[in-house]
Motif scaffolding. Sequence first.
Motif, PDB file in Angstrom:
ATOM      1  N   VAL A 188       0.940  -1.234   0.099  1.00 13.17           N
ATOM      2  CA  VAL A 188      -0.204  -0.012  -0.274  1.00 13.17           C
ATOM      3  C   VAL A 188       0.792   1.083   0.051  1.00 13.17           C
ATOM      4  CG1 VAL A 188      -1.700   1.084   1.175  1.00 13.17           C
ATOM      5  CG2 VAL A 188      -1.740  -1.279   1.342  1.00 13.17           C
ATOM      6  N   ARG A 189       0.644   2.078  -1.060  1.00 15.15           N
ATOM      7  CA  ARG A 189       1.390   3.252  -1.171  1.00 15.15           C
ATOM      8  C   ARG A 189       1.518   4.262   0.094  1.00 15.15           C
ATOM      9  NH1 ARG A 189       2.711   8.436  -3.271  1.00 15.15           N
ATOM     10  NH2 ARG A 189       4.134   8.696  -4.739  1.00 15.15           N
ATOM     11  N   GLU A 190       0.215   4.396   0.730  1.00 14.65           N
ATOM     12  CA  GLU A 190       0.053   5.390   1.688  1.00 14.65           C
ATOM     13  C   GLU A 190       0.778   4.880   2.820  1.00 14.65           C
ATOM     14  OE1 GLU A 190      -2.255   4.180  -0.116  1.00 14.65           O
ATOM     15  OE2 GLU A 190      -3.370   5.915  -1.166  1.00 14.65           O
ATOM     16  N   VAL A 191       1.011   3.478   3.006  1.00 12.08           N
ATOM     17  CA  VAL A 191       1.750   2.980   4.191  1.00 12.08           C
ATOM     18  C   VAL A 191       2.945   3.174   3.984  1.00 12.08           C
ATOM     19  CG1 VAL A 191       2.144   0.841   5.703  1.00 12.08           C
ATOM     20  CG2 VAL A 191      -0.199   1.237   4.914  1.00 12.08           C
ATOM     21  N   ARG A 192       3.479   3.000   2.854  1.00 14.05           N
ATOM     22  CA  ARG A 192       5.236   3.255   2.534  1.00 14.05           C
ATOM     23  C   ARG A 192       5.404   4.804   2.657  1.00 14.05           C
ATOM     24  NH1 ARG A 192       7.106   1.945  -2.885  1.00 14.05           N
ATOM     25  NH2 ARG A 192       9.102   1.632  -1.658  1.00 14.05           N
TER      26      ARG A 192
END
Length: 194
Positions: A85-89
Amino acid sequence: HPDRRRVRGRDRERILEREVITGVHEREDFFDRRAVREKVLLPVMLEALEDQETAVRGAAAIACGKFRALSAVPTLLAMFKEDDVREVREASLLGLLLMRDPGLVPFFRGLALDGDEERNFRGVAVLALGLVDDAGFLADLLDRKAKLKGSATTIRDVRSCAALALGSLGRPDALGPLVAVAVAGNAILFAGSL
């Protein structure tokens, strides 16, 4: 607890609740934010890094960075490298940036130079290097001879972030590298922050 005798009603209940929740009973620790953070909040944040909900993991990553919870660094690094998940990264990278930990310099340098990584992540890595005063590396990024990988736009953005980070250090010795190269026309503007 000595403060219990001086307070009544709801205030006394709050003190007792706080004692029970935090496990802190001595007066000097009772109002110590660090003790509360380490004994109560940090374990909750570390557990939340493993939560199934994206928003919870992201918020926990940022909170760990704000707390400068070095025990969370391995988990945040793994989240950045492995989470789908990009937002978590993004949140894990922000958490690492907020740590301002000189021990993360090799990670941020590698990320800044990684031609396969997204330019936004590379820019954040460069700004993080400014927070830990890695002026020599930032000056090297400004050098047109530096072999940066990626698209022309990405390279320009990385160099712009390096100019911004170097200028924000407020060090007179940063003026030379900033004046020597114009990064997307912004180097002189950033030199004004010295």
